[in-house]
Design a protein around this motif. Structure first.
Motif, PDB file in Angstrom:
ATOM      1  N   ILE A  38       4.365 -11.238 -21.128  1.00 29.51           N
ATOM      2  CA  ILE A  38       4.440 -12.656 -20.731  1.00 29.51           C
ATOM      3  C   ILE A  38       5.897 -13.136 -20.771  1.00 29.51           C
ATOM      4  CG2 ILE A  38       3.758 -14.992 -21.453  1.00 29.51           C
ATOM      5  CD1 ILE A  38       1.095 -13.623 -22.437  1.00 29.51           C
ATOM      6  N   GLN A  39       6.620 -12.686 -21.810  1.00 33.23           N
ATOM      7  CA  GLN A  39       8.032 -13.059 -21.922  1.00 33.23           C
ATOM      8  C   GLN A  39       8.838 -12.496 -20.746  1.00 33.23           C
ATOM      9  OE1 GLN A  39       9.132 -15.192 -24.405  1.00 33.23           O
ATOM     10  NE2 GLN A  39      10.883 -15.267 -23.009  1.00 33.23           N
ATOM     11  N   ALA A  40       8.558 -11.228 -20.398  1.00 37.23           N
ATOM     12  CA  ALA A  40       9.288 -10.595 -19.282  1.00 37.23           C
ATOM     13  C   ALA A  40       9.016 -11.343 -17.981  1.00 37.23           C
ATOM     14  CB  ALA A  40       8.870  -9.123 -19.155  1.00 37.23           C
ATOM     15  N   LEU A  41       7.763 -11.767 -17.806  1.00 30.64           N
ATOM     16  CA  LEU A  41       7.411 -12.539 -16.597  1.00 30.64           C
ATOM     17  C   LEU A  41       8.191 -13.848 -16.554  1.00 30.64           C
ATOM     18  CD1 LEU A  41       3.566 -12.763 -15.887  1.00 30.64           C
ATOM     19  CD2 LEU A  41       5.358 -11.799 -14.436  1.00 30.64           C
ATOM     20  N   ALA A  42       8.205 -14.531 -17.694  1.00 35.00           N
ATOM     21  CA  ALA A  42       8.901 -15.822 -17.763  1.00 35.00           C
ATOM     22  C   ALA A  42      10.397 -15.627 -17.531  1.00 35.00           C
ATOM     23  CB  ALA A  42       8.638 -16.480 -19.113  1.00 35.00           C
ATOM     24  N   ASP A  43      10.979 -14.578 -18.144  1.00 37.05           N
ATOM     25  CA  ASP A  43      12.423 -14.325 -17.985  1.00 37.05           C
ATOM     26  C   ASP A  43      12.755 -13.936 -16.550  1.00 37.05           C
ATOM     27  OD1 ASP A  43      12.651 -14.828 -20.645  1.00 37.05           O
ATOM     28  OD2 ASP A  43      12.835 -12.716 -21.265  1.00 37.05           O
ATOM     29  N   GLY A  44      11.798 -13.263 -15.895  1.00 34.08           N
ATOM     30  CA  GLY A  44      12.059 -12.765 -14.531  1.00 34.08           C
ATOM     31  C   GLY A  44      11.991 -13.852 -13.471  1.00 34.08           C
ATOM     32  N   GLY A  45      11.462 -15.025 -13.832  1.00 36.73           N
ATOM     33  CA  GLY A  45      11.416 -16.133 -12.876  1.00 36.73           C
ATOM     34  C   GLY A  45      10.353 -15.939 -11.807  1.00 36.73           C
ATOM     35  N   GLU A  46      10.500 -16.691 -10.723  1.00 34.56           N
ATOM     36  CA  GLU A  46       9.411 -16.735  -9.735  1.00 34.56           C
ATOM     37  C   GLU A  46       9.266 -15.440  -8.936  1.00 34.56           C
ATOM     38  OE1 GLU A  46      11.048 -18.789  -5.811  1.00 34.56           O
ATOM     39  OE2 GLU A  46      11.019 -20.176  -7.499  1.00 34.56           O
ATOM     40  N   ASP A  47      10.292 -14.570  -8.979  1.00 35.11           N
ATOM     41  CA  ASP A  47      10.188 -13.318  -8.224  1.00 35.11           C
ATOM     42  C   ASP A  47       9.761 -12.134  -9.077  1.00 35.11           C
ATOM     43  OD1 ASP A  47      10.749 -14.450  -5.784  1.00 35.11           O
ATOM     44  OD2 ASP A  47      12.912 -14.333  -6.105  1.00 35.11           O
ATOM     45  N   ALA A  48       9.328 -12.394 -10.317  1.00 38.06           N
ATOM     46  CA  ALA A  48       8.782 -11.311 -11.151  1.00 38.06           C
ATOM     47  C   ALA A  48       7.291 -11.179 -10.861  1.00 38.06           C
ATOM     48  CB  ALA A  48       9.013 -11.633 -12.625  1.00 38.06           C
ATOM     49  N   LYS A  49       6.798  -9.949 -10.858  1.00 39.80           N
ATOM     50  CA  LYS A  49       5.383  -9.706 -10.546  1.00 39.80           C
ATOM     51  C   LYS A  49       4.813  -8.712 -11.534  1.00 39.80           C
ATOM     52  CE  LYS A  49       3.636 -11.412  -6.633  1.00 39.80           C
ATOM     53  NZ  LYS A  49       2.375 -12.113  -6.784  1.00 39.80           N
ATOM     54  N   LEU A  50       3.539  -8.910 -11.881  1.00 38.97           N
ATOM     55  CA  LEU A  50       2.839  -7.924 -12.701  1.00 38.97           C
ATOM     56  C   LEU A  50       2.418  -6.761 -11.816  1.00 38.97           C
ATOM     57  CD1 LEU A  50       0.519 -10.286 -14.764  1.00 38.97           C
ATOM     58  CD2 LEU A  50       2.549  -9.060 -15.595  1.00 38.97           C
ATOM     59  N   LEU A  51       2.383  -5.583 -12.418  1.00 43.78           N
ATOM     60  CA  LEU A  51       1.914  -4.383 -11.720  1.00 43.78           C
ATOM     61  C   LEU A  51       0.755  -3.799 -12.514  1.00 43.78           C
ATOM     62  CD1 LEU A  51       2.455  -2.201  -9.479  1.00 43.78           C
ATOM     63  CD2 LEU A  51       3.842  -1.014 -11.185  1.00 43.78           C
ATOM     64  N   ALA A  52      -0.397  -3.637 -11.845  1.00 44.39           N
ATOM     65  CA  ALA A  52      -1.549  -2.989 -12.502  1.00 44.39           C
ATOM     66  C   ALA A  52      -1.744  -1.641 -11.808  1.00 44.39           C
ATOM     67  CB  ALA A  52      -2.769  -3.895 -12.420  1.00 44.39           C
ATOM     68  N   GLY A  53      -2.768  -1.519 -10.951  1.00 43.85           N
ATOM     69  CA  GLY A  53      -2.964  -0.245 -10.239  1.00 43.85           C
ATOM     70  C   GLY A  53      -1.981  -0.048  -9.098  1.00 43.85           C
ATOM     71  N   GLY A  54      -1.396  -1.133  -8.632  1.00 41.36           N
ATOM     72  CA  GLY A  54      -0.382  -1.054  -7.571  1.00 41.36           C
ATOM     73  C   GLY A  54      -0.951  -0.870  -6.174  1.00 41.36           C
ATOM     74  N   HIS A  55      -2.274  -0.847  -6.047  1.00 48.49           N
ATOM     75  CA  HIS A  55      -2.845  -0.508  -4.741  1.00 48.49           C
ATOM     76  C   HIS A  55      -2.985  -1.689  -3.795  1.00 48.49           C
ATOM     77  CE1 HIS A  55      -3.092   3.540  -5.779  1.00 48.49           C
ATOM     78  NE2 HIS A  55      -3.932   3.873  -4.814  1.00 48.49           N
ATOM     79  N   SER A  56      -2.607  -2.868  -4.227  1.00 48.17           N
ATOM     80  CA  SER A  56      -2.457  -3.993  -3.300  1.00 48.17           C
ATOM     81  C   SER A  56      -0.984  -4.382  -3.219  1.00 48.17           C
ATOM     82  CB  SER A  56      -3.281  -5.203  -3.753  1.00 48.17           C
ATOM     83  OG  SER A  56      -4.648  -4.935  -3.562  1.00 48.17           O
ATOM     84  N   LEU A  57      -0.322  -4.402  -4.385  1.00 50.11           N
ATOM     85  CA  LEU A  57       1.073  -4.872  -4.416  1.00 50.11           C
ATOM     86  C   LEU A  57       2.020  -3.882  -3.729  1.00 50.11           C
ATOM     87  CD1 LEU A  57       3.103  -6.947  -5.312  1.00 50.11           C
ATOM     88  CD2 LEU A  57       3.178  -5.871  -7.571  1.00 50.11           C
ATOM     89  N   LEU A  58       1.887  -2.587  -4.028  1.00 52.58           N
ATOM     90  CA  LEU A  58       2.861  -1.625  -3.476  1.00 52.58           C
ATOM     91  C   LEU A  58       2.801  -1.537  -1.951  1.00 52.58           C
ATOM     92  CD1 LEU A  58       2.980   1.208  -6.186  1.00 52.58           C
ATOM     93  CD2 LEU A  58       4.359  -0.846  -5.963  1.00 52.58           C
ATOM     94  N   PRO A  59       1.594  -1.535  -1.337  1.00 55.88           N
ATOM     95  CA  PRO A  59       1.588  -1.556   0.132  1.00 55.88           C
ATOM     96  C   PRO A  59       2.312  -2.785   0.700  1.00 55.88           C
ATOM     97  CG  PRO A  59      -0.586  -0.959  -0.690  1.00 55.88           C
ATOM     98  CD  PRO A  59       0.245  -1.349  -1.876  1.00 55.88           C
ATOM     99  N   LEU A  60       2.125  -3.944   0.052  1.00 57.70           N
ATOM    100  CA  LEU A  60       2.815  -5.153   0.529  1.00 57.70           C
ATOM    101  C   LEU A  60       4.330  -5.002   0.392  1.00 57.70           C
ATOM    102  CD1 LEU A  60       0.686  -8.135  -0.887  1.00 57.70           C
ATOM    103  CD2 LEU A  60       0.785  -7.287   1.464  1.00 57.70           C
ATOM    104  N   MET A  61       4.760  -4.367  -0.717  1.00 57.74           N
ATOM    105  CA  MET A  61       6.203  -4.168  -0.922  1.00 57.74           C
ATOM    106  C   MET A  61       6.767  -3.188   0.101  1.00 57.74           C
ATOM    107  SD  MET A  61       6.232  -4.125  -5.083  1.00 57.74           S
ATOM    108  CE  MET A  61       7.911  -3.523  -5.224  1.00 57.74           C
ATOM    109  N   LYS A  62       5.997  -2.136   0.388  1.00 58.04           N
ATOM    110  CA  LYS A  62       6.484  -1.150   1.358  1.00 58.04           C
ATOM    111  C   LYS A  62       6.606  -1.758   2.757  1.00 58.04           C
ATOM    112  CE  LYS A  62       5.020   3.071  -0.919  1.00 58.04           C
ATOM    113  NZ  LYS A  62       4.154   4.255  -0.841  1.00 58.04           N
ATOM    114  N   LEU A  63       5.713  -2.709   3.045  1.00 51.44           N
ATOM    115  CA  LEU A  63       5.784  -3.392   4.342  1.00 51.44           C
ATOM    116  C   LEU A  63       6.785  -4.543   4.316  1.00 51.44           C
ATOM    117  CD1 LEU A  63       1.952  -3.528   5.118  1.00 51.44           C
ATOM    118  CD2 LEU A  63       3.658  -2.200   6.375  1.00 51.44           C
ATOM    119  N   ARG A  64       7.430  -4.727   3.143  1.00 51.55           N
ATOM    120  CA  ARG A  64       8.395  -5.821   2.934  1.00 51.55           C
ATOM    121  C   ARG A  64       7.755  -7.205   3.123  1.00 51.55           C
ATOM    122  NH1 ARG A  64      14.303  -3.976   2.471  1.00 51.55           N
ATOM    123  NH2 ARG A  64      13.955  -1.763   2.231  1.00 51.55           N
TER     124      ARG A  64
END
Ligand SMILES: Cc1cc2nc3c(=O)[nH]c(=O)nc-3n(C[C@H](O)[C@H](O)[C@H](O)COP(=O)(O)OP(=O)(O)OC[C@H]3O[C@@H](n4cnc5c(N)ncnc54)[C@H](O)[C@@H]3O)c2cc1C
Length: 282
Positions: free
Chosen positions: A18-44
């Motif tokens: 939670i602290q890392a999220l708060a320190d990272g600001g609005e562009d910090a994201k949690l990563l769990a299985g990565g199977h929704s987030l990583l495809p979005l990141m790869k597509l920019r």
């Protein structure tokens, strides 16, 4: 196909995450299985500057029964749910998600926090009337899943909150069914309908129907539910209720189907789901 550069951290405790999220600001994201987030990141389509990986956090994975609820840790994979038939509808729905590789990495917490109305588990959470636990800098809160999904890919999970647990009521005496319609097995749902039914002497005591991919958020088919509750579970009554399943929906047209075709599918699948759930309940 190559994501923008990002920082990465894998904290050992929930508080650190939670602290890392708060320190990272609005562009910090949690990563769990990565199977929704990583495809979005790869597509920019997403470009977080910091990924906070949840994988090392203790106690966020696994399922246990506590009185009249199942407590499901946010990092519990679709595969774990699939192999627990005692979870009823949740298990049936999890088994239809993508392929074994995705089910072994994807998590229930990631699926719910991502807020894609084409995902399979969200509608099941509405039907089971589940709630989630959210932990943030200001403490813990619980939220009914009916309040969780706000718009396409938008949920009520706060910027610095971690979804830690899902509490699903044990549905005693209900039959269940999930009807997922897609062109190829393992695809996303063109439309999905889940139903749970509790019957007594051929009368519908309770019915709950959830719709996948019929709008910007998962939804309940309340008009169809109201039409059947308290009625005899005859083929005519089920068909009449199912005909109302698309009321109030706004399905997105896509390459596979027009909005009109999806509305038609919703009525057909609702009839099948109710009929199947009645048979499942005995
Ligand atoms: C090829 C493919 C096919 C798929 N087919 C289907 C399908 O048919 N049906 C279906 O339902 N899904 C499908 N999925 C999606 C899959 O189920 C995802 O794994 C799931 O939706 C997201 O879970 P995740 O753990 O991978 O989350 P991630 O990708 O790690 O995260 C998704 C989002 O949720 C946030 N997040 C993750 N965990 C938490 C948490 N605990 N608290 C707060 N925020 C959090 C992340 O920051 C991110 O914004 C498919 C995915 C792929 C790659």
């Amino acid at each position: 196909m190559i994501p923008a550069a990002f920082e990465y951290t894998a904290p050992d405790t929930l508080e650190q995450a939670i602290q890392a999220l708060a320190d990272g600001g609005e562009d910090a994201k949690l990563l769990a299985g990565g199977h929704s987030l990583l495809p979005l990141m790869k597509l920019r389509l997403a470009a977080p500057t910091l990924l906070v990986d949840l994988r090392k956090l203790p106690g966020l994975s696994g399922v246990e029964q506590e009185n009249a609820h199942w407590r499901i840790g946010a990092l519990t994979t679709h595969s774990t749910l699939e192999h627990m038939p005692e979870l009823g509808l949740v298990s049936e729905v999890a088994a239809t998600i993508a392929d074994p590789q995705v089910r072994h990495r994807g998590t229930i917490g990631g699926s719910l926090a991502h807020g894609d109305s084409a995902s399979d588990l969200p509608a099941a959470m509405l039907v089971t009337e589940a709630e989630v636990t959210l932990q943030g800098p200001d403490g813990q809160r619980t939220l009914a899943c009916a309040e969780l999904f706000e718009d396409y890919l938008t949920t009520a999970v706060g910027e610095h909150e971690v979804l830690t647990e899902v509490r699903v009521p044990v549905l005693e005496g209900y039959g269940h069914s999930y009807q997922k319609f897609n062109r190829r097995s393992e695809d996303w749902a063109m439309v999905g309908v889940c139903a749970v039914v509790r019957a007594s002497g051929g009368t519908c005591e309770d019915v709950r129907i959830g719709l996948t991919n019929m709008g910007s958020v998962p939804m309940r088919a309340t008009a169809a539910e109201e039409a059947l509750r308290g009625k005899q579970l005859s083929a005519e009554n089920i068909a009449a209720a199912a005909a109302l399943a698309a009321e109030g929906t706004n399905p997105p047209a896509d390459l596979n189907a027009s909005a009109e075709y999806k509305r038609h599918l919703a009525t057909v699948l609702t009839k099948r789901a109710i009929t199947d759930a009645v048979a499942d309940g005995g």
